[in-house]
Scaffold this motif. Sequence first.
Motif, PDB file in Angstrom:
ATOM      1  N   GLY A   1       0.951  -1.143  -0.199  1.00  0.00           N
ATOM      2  CA  GLY A   1      -0.062  -0.039   0.075  1.00  0.00           C
ATOM      3  C   GLY A   1       0.929   1.360  -0.033  1.00  0.00           C
ATOM      4  O   GLY A   1       0.527   2.137  -0.649  1.00  0.00           O
ATOM      5  N   TRP A   2       1.844   1.152   0.686  1.00  0.00           N
ATOM      6  CA  TRP A   2       2.814   2.298   0.884  1.00  0.00           C
ATOM      7  C   TRP A   2       3.536   2.439  -0.517  1.00  0.00           C
ATOM      8  O   TRP A   2       3.707   3.475  -1.191  1.00  0.00           O
ATOM      9  CB  TRP A   2       3.825   2.218   2.014  1.00  0.00           C
ATOM     10  N   ALA A   3       4.009   1.444  -1.174  1.00  0.00           N
ATOM     11  CA  ALA A   3       4.477   1.408  -2.392  1.00  0.00           C
ATOM     12  C   ALA A   3       3.740   2.091  -3.607  1.00  0.00           C
ATOM     13  O   ALA A   3       4.299   2.888  -4.399  1.00  0.00           O
ATOM     14  CB  ALA A   3       4.859   0.179  -2.805  1.00  0.00           C
ATOM     15  N   GLN A   4       2.442   1.947  -3.446  1.00  0.00           N
ATOM     16  CA  GLN A   4       1.441   2.721  -4.371  1.00  0.00           C
ATOM     17  C   GLN A   4       1.137   3.924  -3.940  1.00  0.00           C
ATOM     18  O   GLN A   4       0.353   4.661  -4.676  1.00  0.00           O
ATOM     19  CB  GLN A   4       0.453   1.739  -4.701  1.00  0.00           C
ATOM     20  N   PHE A   5       1.142   4.390  -2.797  1.00  0.00           N
ATOM     21  CA  PHE A   5       0.741   5.759  -2.172  1.00  0.00           C
ATOM     22  C   PHE A   5       1.244   6.737  -3.029  1.00  0.00           C
ATOM     23  O   PHE A   5       0.413   7.641  -3.165  1.00  0.00           O
ATOM     24  CB  PHE A   5       1.181   5.882  -0.922  1.00  0.00           C
ATOM     25  N   PRO A   6       2.365   7.018  -3.691  1.00  0.00           N
ATOM     26  CA  PRO A   6       2.735   8.247  -4.436  1.00  0.00           C
ATOM     27  C   PRO A   6       1.807   8.314  -5.497  1.00  0.00           C
ATOM     28  O   PRO A   6       1.234   9.445  -5.914  1.00  0.00           O
ATOM     29  CB  PRO A   6       4.136   7.850  -4.963  1.00  0.00           C
ATOM     30  N   ILE A   7       1.086   7.183  -6.175  1.00  0.00           N
ATOM     31  CA  ILE A   7       0.225   7.343  -7.124  1.00  0.00           C
ATOM     32  C   ILE A   7      -1.017   7.758  -6.557  1.00  0.00           C
ATOM     33  O   ILE A   7      -1.919   8.707  -7.341  1.00  0.00           O
ATOM     34  CB  ILE A   7      -0.087   5.964  -7.945  1.00  0.00           C
ATOM     35  N   PHE A   8      -1.693   7.216  -5.663  1.00  0.00           N
ATOM     36  CA  PHE A   8      -2.924   7.749  -4.880  1.00  0.00           C
ATOM     37  C   PHE A   8      -2.705   9.133  -4.659  1.00  0.00           C
ATOM     38  O   PHE A   8      -3.649   9.931  -4.821  1.00  0.00           O
ATOM     39  CB  PHE A   8      -2.787   6.951  -3.484  1.00  0.00           C
ATOM     40  N   ALA A   9      -1.644   9.495  -4.152  1.00  0.00           N
ATOM     41  CA  ALA A   9      -1.222  11.115  -3.597  1.00  0.00           C
ATOM     42  C   ALA A   9      -1.322  11.847  -4.958  1.00  0.00           C
ATOM     43  O   ALA A   9      -2.068  13.101  -4.982  1.00  0.00           O
ATOM     44  CB  ALA A   9       0.049  11.138  -3.009  1.00  0.00           C
TER      45      ALA A   9
ATOM     46  N   VAL B   1      -6.765   5.440  -8.622  1.00  0.00           N
ATOM     47  CA  VAL B   1      -5.834   4.550  -8.933  1.00  0.00           C
ATOM     48  C   VAL B   1      -6.123   3.402  -9.745  1.00  0.00           C
ATOM     49  O   VAL B   1      -6.856   2.303  -9.374  1.00  0.00           O
ATOM     50  CB  VAL B   1      -5.123   3.948  -7.477  1.00  0.00           C
ATOM     51  N   ASP B   2      -5.503   3.191 -10.886  1.00  0.00           N
ATOM     52  CA  ASP B   2      -5.846   2.218 -11.800  1.00  0.00           C
ATOM     53  C   ASP B   2      -4.906   1.000 -11.983  1.00  0.00           C
ATOM     54  O   ASP B   2      -4.646   0.639 -12.896  1.00  0.00           O
ATOM     55  CB  ASP B   2      -6.216   2.889 -13.470  1.00  0.00           C
ATOM     56  N   LEU B   3      -4.616   0.469 -10.775  1.00  0.00           N
ATOM     57  CA  LEU B   3      -3.822  -0.772 -10.707  1.00  0.00           C
ATOM     58  C   LEU B   3      -4.297  -1.924 -10.438  1.00  0.00           C
ATOM     59  O   LEU B   3      -5.440  -2.136  -9.843  1.00  0.00           O
ATOM     60  CB  LEU B   3      -2.832  -0.395  -9.701  1.00  0.00           C
ATOM     61  N   TYR B   4      -3.639  -3.092 -10.972  1.00  0.00           N
ATOM     62  CA  TYR B   4      -3.717  -4.241 -10.262  1.00  0.00           C
ATOM     63  C   TYR B   4      -3.357  -4.615  -8.974  1.00  0.00           C
ATOM     64  O   TYR B   4      -2.517  -3.798  -8.541  1.00  0.00           O
ATOM     65  CB  TYR B   4      -3.500  -5.385 -11.353  1.00  0.00           C
ATOM     66  N   GLY B   5      -3.405  -5.604  -8.401  1.00  0.00           N
ATOM     67  CA  GLY B   5      -3.002  -6.107  -7.077  1.00  0.00           C
ATOM     68  C   GLY B   5      -2.102  -7.035  -6.973  1.00  0.00           C
ATOM     69  O   GLY B   5      -1.347  -7.343  -7.942  1.00  0.00           O
TER      70      GLY B   5
ATOM     71  N   ARG C   1      -5.996  -1.915 -19.605  1.00  0.00           N
ATOM     72  CA  ARG C   1      -5.931  -1.841 -18.063  1.00  0.00           C
ATOM     73  C   ARG C   1      -4.570  -1.728 -17.664  1.00  0.00           C
ATOM     74  O   ARG C   1      -4.064  -0.884 -17.006  1.00  0.00           O
ATOM     75  CB  ARG C   1      -6.895  -2.529 -17.505  1.00  0.00           C
ATOM     76  N   LEU C   2      -3.759  -2.801 -17.859  1.00  0.00           N
ATOM     77  CA  LEU C   2      -2.425  -2.880 -17.469  1.00  0.00           C
ATOM     78  C   LEU C   2      -1.483  -1.794 -18.299  1.00  0.00           C
ATOM     79  O   LEU C   2      -0.673  -1.194 -17.507  1.00  0.00           O
ATOM     80  CB  LEU C   2      -1.731  -4.229 -17.732  1.00  0.00           C
ATOM     81  N   ASP C   3      -1.850  -1.488 -19.219  1.00  0.00           N
ATOM     82  CA  ASP C   3      -1.140  -0.343 -19.996  1.00  0.00           C
ATOM     83  C   ASP C   3      -1.498   0.987 -19.398  1.00  0.00           C
ATOM     84  O   ASP C   3      -0.173   1.896 -19.003  1.00  0.00           O
ATOM     85  CB  ASP C   3      -1.412  -0.062 -21.512  1.00  0.00           C
ATOM     86  N   SER C   4      -2.910   1.202 -18.813  1.00  0.00           N
ATOM     87  CA  SER C   4      -3.054   2.056 -18.062  1.00  0.00           C
ATOM     88  C   SER C   4      -2.456   2.274 -16.703  1.00  0.00           C
ATOM     89  O   SER C   4      -1.958   3.589 -16.171  1.00  0.00           O
ATOM     90  CB  SER C   4      -4.812   2.144 -17.980  1.00  0.00           C
ATOM     91  N   ALA C   5      -2.219   1.154 -16.232  1.00  0.00           N
ATOM     92  CA  ALA C   5      -1.581   1.202 -14.759  1.00  0.00           C
ATOM     93  C   ALA C   5      -0.148   1.531 -14.976  1.00  0.00           C
ATOM     94  O   ALA C   5       0.639   2.357 -14.049  1.00  0.00           O
ATOM     95  CB  ALA C   5      -1.601  -0.202 -14.042  1.00  0.00           C
ATOM     96  N   ILE C   6       0.526   1.082 -16.054  1.00  0.00           N
ATOM     97  CA  ILE C   6       1.934   1.330 -16.294  1.00  0.00           C
ATOM     98  C   ILE C   6       2.174   2.893 -16.414  1.00  0.00           C
ATOM     99  O   ILE C   6       3.176   3.570 -15.892  1.00  0.00           O
ATOM    100  CB  ILE C   6       2.615   0.679 -17.533  1.00  0.00           C
ATOM    101  N   GLU C   7       1.035   3.416 -17.173  1.00  0.00           N
ATOM    102  CA  GLU C   7       1.328   4.777 -17.386  1.00  0.00           C
ATOM    103  C   GLU C   7       1.192   5.721 -16.103  1.00  0.00           C
ATOM    104  O   GLU C   7       1.921   6.592 -15.843  1.00  0.00           O
ATOM    105  CB  GLU C   7       0.104   5.207 -18.336  1.00  0.00           C
ATOM    106  N   GLN C   8       0.122   5.288 -15.189  1.00  0.00           N
ATOM    107  CA  GLN C   8       0.150   5.664 -13.918  1.00  0.00           C
ATOM    108  C   GLN C   8       1.561   5.669 -12.943  1.00  0.00           C
ATOM    109  O   GLN C   8       1.718   6.740 -12.410  1.00  0.00           O
ATOM    110  CB  GLN C   8      -1.000   5.356 -12.893  1.00  0.00           C
ATOM    111  N   THR C   9       1.932   4.721 -13.506  1.00  0.00           N
ATOM    112  CA  THR C   9       3.335   4.265 -12.323  1.00  0.00           C
ATOM    113  C   THR C   9       4.539   5.413 -13.044  1.00  0.00           C
ATOM    114  O   THR C   9       5.102   5.833 -12.247  1.00  0.00           O
ATOM    115  CB  THR C   9       3.846   3.008 -12.856  1.00  0.00           C
ATOM    116  N   THR C  10       4.423   5.776 -14.459  1.00  0.00           N
ATOM    117  CA  THR C  10       5.454   6.562 -14.989  1.00  0.00           C
ATOM    118  C   THR C  10       5.354   8.002 -14.326  1.00  0.00           C
ATOM    119  O   THR C  10       6.124   8.774 -14.483  1.00  0.00           O
ATOM    120  CB  THR C  10       5.350   6.657 -16.372  1.00  0.00           C
TER     121      THR C  10
END
Length: 337
Positions: free
Chosen positions: A141-149, A212-216, A299-308
């Motif tokens: 959860g903390w690893a993905q928090f920057p995207i959430f923020a 947050v458009d990520l998988y888990g 959706r995976l592509d979108s998740a990668i884009e959010q990660t960038t």
Amino acid sequence: MFQSGKAAIAAAVAAVIASGAAAQTAMPFTLDWRFEGPAAPYFLALDNGYFTAEGLDVTIAEGVSSLDAIPKVATGAFPVGFADINSLVRFLDQNPGAPVTAVMMIYDKPSFAMVGRKSLGIEVPTDIQNHTLGAPPPDGGWAQFPIFAAVNGIDMSTVTVDPVGFPVREPMLAEGNVDAVTGFSFSVKLNLMRLGIPEDDISVLLMADYGVDLYGNAIIVNTDFAAENPEAVTGFLRAVATGFREAAADPAAAVDALIIRNPAADAALETTRLEMALNDNVMTEWVMANGFGGIDPARLDSAIEQTTQVYEFVNTPDASLYFDAAFLPTDGSLNMQ
């Protein structure tokens, strides 16, 4: 249809036992966390003989975080594991060529959450500003928090981050030493309730509900092992799917299999935890319509884009490195209807 499938599995189990199971493939499996409710489907599959029916000798080990299994599988210490796919993406970027990939999605809707207390002023994402966030460094959860923020406009310069340990995360929130924490929704909420915090004082902000458009978490595999044992990997995934289907039909029976391994656990609480995970994260509308274990490439592509947006890739992202659907069974066993 499902009953006939169970009969076929039972017959296969009997055949393997009758043959002495001499050719069983050892497949130790490492979890992301302790033996709690969400792990029950794997034990149900184990006790009902579904791994044995596939010619597999499966043992299940505890983990310490949703990132923990990735290096274990990449180094070959375990051929299969359970880990956060988003952390896998970053691991492969930092360790190009590492022999690990995801092969079955379990949490179609990730359980990453910021969990706070309304009495401490936390009800919506931006409420964490000018407050203290308890965040275990290895936490998914903390690893993905920057995207959430980022997607919720949280000014991190106003947030005090306390790198708490897992054992004290919920107690610190219960005592008011932090105002919110990161973690998996079904774990943090129930742990707080067990500590006496009223349910109506707990605010669970599921990151997937806030942009947050990520998988888990997904089943990951050592790709060298998979190349040498493709049928074993597919058999493992088929057994896992059967375990989850049966756990959804009878969560209490699945938790019975868990309690054998963790007698100190509260069966009622772990059943609730399992039901939360199944209902909120596993048996989603997409899974019920499209089958268990797969992904939507867009959706995976979108998740990668959010990660960038919050992570600078060393190498060009390549979705084909992060998820390989080739090992998923095609015999209908992924149908959760």
